[in-house]
Design an enzyme around this catalytic site. Structure first.
Site, mmCIF file in Angstrom:
data_model
loop_
_atom_site.group_PDB
_atom_site.id
_atom_site.type_symbol
_atom_site.label_atom_id
_atom_site.label_comp_id
_atom_site.label_asym_id
_atom_site.label_seq_id
_atom_site.Cartn_x
_atom_site.Cartn_y
_atom_site.Cartn_z
ATOM 1 N N TYR A 116 0.716 -1.206 -0.642
ATOM 2 C CA TYR A 116 0.123 -0.047 -0.130
ATOM 3 C C TYR A 116 0.942 1.421 0.154
ATOM 4 C CZ TYR A 116 -3.323 3.594 1.810
ATOM 5 O OH TYR A 116 -3.464 5.267 1.797
HETATM 6 N N1 LIG Z 1 -8.825 6.802 5.819
HETATM 7 C C1 LIG Z 1 -7.131 7.129 5.637
HETATM 8 O O1 LIG Z 1 -7.566 7.902 6.938
HETATM 9 C C2 LIG Z 1 -6.557 7.839 4.966
HETATM 10 C C3 LIG Z 1 -5.188 7.763 5.191
HETATM 11 C C4 LIG Z 1 -3.978 8.441 4.204
HETATM 12 C C5 LIG Z 1 -4.345 8.057 2.925
HETATM 13 N N2 LIG Z 1 -5.591 8.000 2.351
HETATM 14 C C6 LIG Z 1 -6.000 8.201 1.297
HETATM 15 O O2 LIG Z 1 -7.018 8.669 0.651
HETATM 16 C C7 LIG Z 1 -7.665 8.822 -0.563
HETATM 17 C C8 LIG Z 1 -9.130 7.943 0.328
HETATM 18 O O3 LIG Z 1 -9.521 7.166 1.144
HETATM 19 P P1 LIG Z 1 -10.851 6.977 1.831
HETATM 20 O O4 LIG Z 1 -10.645 6.837 3.987
HETATM 21 O O5 LIG Z 1 -12.113 7.777 1.649
HETATM 22 O O6 LIG Z 1 -10.755 5.736 1.335
HETATM 23 P P2 LIG Z 1 -12.265 4.385 0.875
HETATM 24 O O7 LIG Z 1 -12.124 3.607 0.342
HETATM 25 O O8 LIG Z 1 -13.528 5.222 1.203
HETATM 26 O O9 LIG Z 1 -12.804 5.685 -0.684
HETATM 27 C C9 LIG Z 1 -11.881 5.170 -1.462
HETATM 28 C C10 LIG Z 1 -12.876 5.520 -2.993
HETATM 29 O O10 LIG Z 1 -12.180 4.806 -4.102
HETATM 30 C C11 LIG Z 1 -13.190 4.314 -4.049
HETATM 31 N N3 LIG Z 1 -12.802 3.482 -5.700
HETATM 32 C C12 LIG Z 1 -11.042 1.972 -5.306
HETATM 33 N N4 LIG Z 1 -11.137 1.467 -6.017
HETATM 34 C C13 LIG Z 1 -10.991 1.972 -7.353
HETATM 35 C C14 LIG Z 1 -10.541 1.700 -8.536
HETATM 36 N N5 LIG Z 1 -10.186 1.378 -9.278
HETATM 37 N N6 LIG Z 1 -11.871 2.492 -9.760
HETATM 38 C C15 LIG Z 1 -13.043 3.710 -8.839
HETATM 39 N N7 LIG Z 1 -12.468 3.882 -7.464
HETATM 40 C C16 LIG Z 1 -12.188 3.231 -6.692
HETATM 41 C C17 LIG Z 1 -13.701 3.014 -3.975
HETATM 42 O O11 LIG Z 1 -14.958 2.613 -4.258
HETATM 43 C C18 LIG Z 1 -13.555 4.100 -2.650
HETATM 44 O O12 LIG Z 1 -15.470 4.738 -2.506
HETATM 45 C C19 LIG Z 1 -7.732 7.379 -0.310
HETATM 46 O O13 LIG Z 1 -6.211 7.457 -1.536
HETATM 47 C C20 LIG Z 1 -5.801 7.075 0.485
HETATM 48 O O14 LIG Z 1 -5.373 6.302 -0.273
HETATM 49 C C21 LIG Z 1 -6.871 7.402 3.371
#
Ligand SMILES: NC(=O)c1ccc[n+]([C@@H]2O[C@H](COP(=O)([O-])OP(=O)(O)OC[C@H]3O[C@@H](n4cnc5c(N)ncnc54)[C@H](O)[C@@H]3O)[C@@H](O)[C@H]2O)c1
Length: 335
Positions: free
Chosen positions: A152
């Site tokens: 990741y």
């Molecule tokens: N939530 C956290 O604590 C956190 C921390 C660090 C980084 N991030 C990053 O922030 C971003 C948002 O995270 P989040 O917590 O909202 O996650 P989340 O999983 O709730 O949202 C990600 C969205 O992307 C969509 N998705 C995934 N793969 C896909 C694909 N191949 N094609 C189209 N859509 C796709 C999913 O359906 C989902 O709705 C991500 O890039 C994640 O890596 C989040």
């Protein structure tokens, strides 16, 4: 302004789109509704966004360049914010291919799109996980991030460096954010807060890894969104190079590209986090203390100085308040 946001059915994308729509912007939300966690939660988030006149949803996979192109034609975006990803640290040990497909191939498609659309600003989501087991605290953007502990983290580091190359080659002003453990209402069911609240409500024990000795710089989602919104007009350029003493700007010498931590710099111990959950629920947790899991890092701790220099803002909501807001939302969601 006109925005194309990927991942709007996800936790962070939903909150960001909602805020921008409230401010009167036009938002096209692109999401693949992947089944990594309960799709009903994703559908409920999109249903709320669809109440707004300024929102259009395009359902498609990042790996499908044609679908992304359709979303861009609809959006004619000035700004693209790429949040969609296969998220989650632990799941990357079980299903690494999902990370390669969504985060490498998918993010490359988004870079190609940004090149074609000639956007004013491209914003990419990265993570504190790129710091790996960094034991120098707080984690500054200029620290070494070449030793990721999970695929990741490796794919997110790749998104940052691919973004740099496109920013250089095609002069796309690009900001990569490093988020630090984001939590709050409409949060993710695979993350600790949701899992702990679920288990405590059912009277079941909670699995506490690292025997509770881990620390996280928890960021309340509304604070994170405030930081992103303030960064939108700060497209990286020599005009806004930070010259504040003691702050290292990551603005590249080769490209309009910058990396910014979004975290408050107030790490909290896992056991204190659990105490905040117990208080908010009014119920005690039964702790099942377990060793650290493969790929877990002992601590995250953001240096927020660059964010502050660029925006005047640092995330500030404390964990007891944020957790209380999550629990209130959770109880309505579960009915
Ligand atoms: N939530 C956290 O604590 C956190 C921390 C660090 C980084 N991030 C990053 O922030 C971003 C948002 O995270 P989040 O917590 O909202 O996650 P989340 O999983 O709730 O949202 C990600 C969205 O992307 C969509 N998705 C995934 N793969 C896909 C694909 N191949 N094609 C189209 N859509 C796709 C999913 O359906 C989902 O709705 C991500 O890039 C994640 O890596 C989040």
């Amino acid at each position: 302004m006109r925005f194309l946001i990927t991942g709007t059915a996800g936790f962070i994308g939903f909150h960001l789109a909602r805020r921008l729509l409230d401010e009167g912007h036009f938002v096209v939300g692109f999401d693949g509704m992947t089944p990594y966690y309960d799709v009903r939660l994703k559908e409920a988030r999109h249903a709320l966004l669809e109440r707004s006149n300024g929102f259009r949803a395009v359902i498609g996979q990042l790996e499908d360049a044609e679908a992304l192109k359709q979303a861009a034609e609809l959006a004619e975006p000035e700004v693209i914010i790429h949040l969609a990803a296969q998220a989650g640290v632990r799941y990357s040990l079980e299903n690494p291919k999902a990370y390669v497909d969504a985060n490498l191939t998918g993010s490359w498609n988004v870079l190609e799109l940004a090149k074609q659309c000639e956007v004013k600003h491209l914003m990419l989501a990265s993570t504190s996980s790129v710091y790996g087991a960094n034991d120098k605290v707080p984690f500054a953007e200029s620290d070494k991030t070449d030793e990721p502990l999970t695929l990741y983290a490796a794919t997110k580091k790749a998104v940052e460096v691919m973004g740099h190359s496109y920013a250089h080659l095609w002069k796309i002003p690009t900001t990569a954010f490093r988020f630090f453990t984001v939590y709050g209402p409409w949060g993710r069911p695979d993350m600790a807060l949701f899992k702990f609240v679920d288990a405590i409500e059912k009277g079941e024990p909670i699995d506490v890894y690292g025997e509770g000795n881990m620390r996280r710089d928890f960021t309340y989602v509304e604070d994170l969104i405030e930081a992103i919104v303030r960064l939108v007009p700060v497209a990286p350029s020599e005009d806004n190079r930070v010259t504040v003493e003691g702050v290292t700007d990551t603005l590249s010498r080769q490209a309009p590209f910058r990396i910014v931590n979004i975290g408050g710099g107030q790490p909290v111990g896992l056991l204190d986090f659990i105490t905040a959950i117990e208080t908010a629920l009014g119920k005690p947790a039964v702790r099942n203390l377990l060793p650290m899991q493969k790929g877990d890092v002992p601590q995250t701790y953001a240096a927020p100085d660059l964010l502050k220099a660029l925006t005047g803002y640092v995330p500030e909501t404390d964990v007891p308040t944020g957790v209380k807001n999550f629990v209130e939302w959770y109880r309505t969601w579960k009915g």
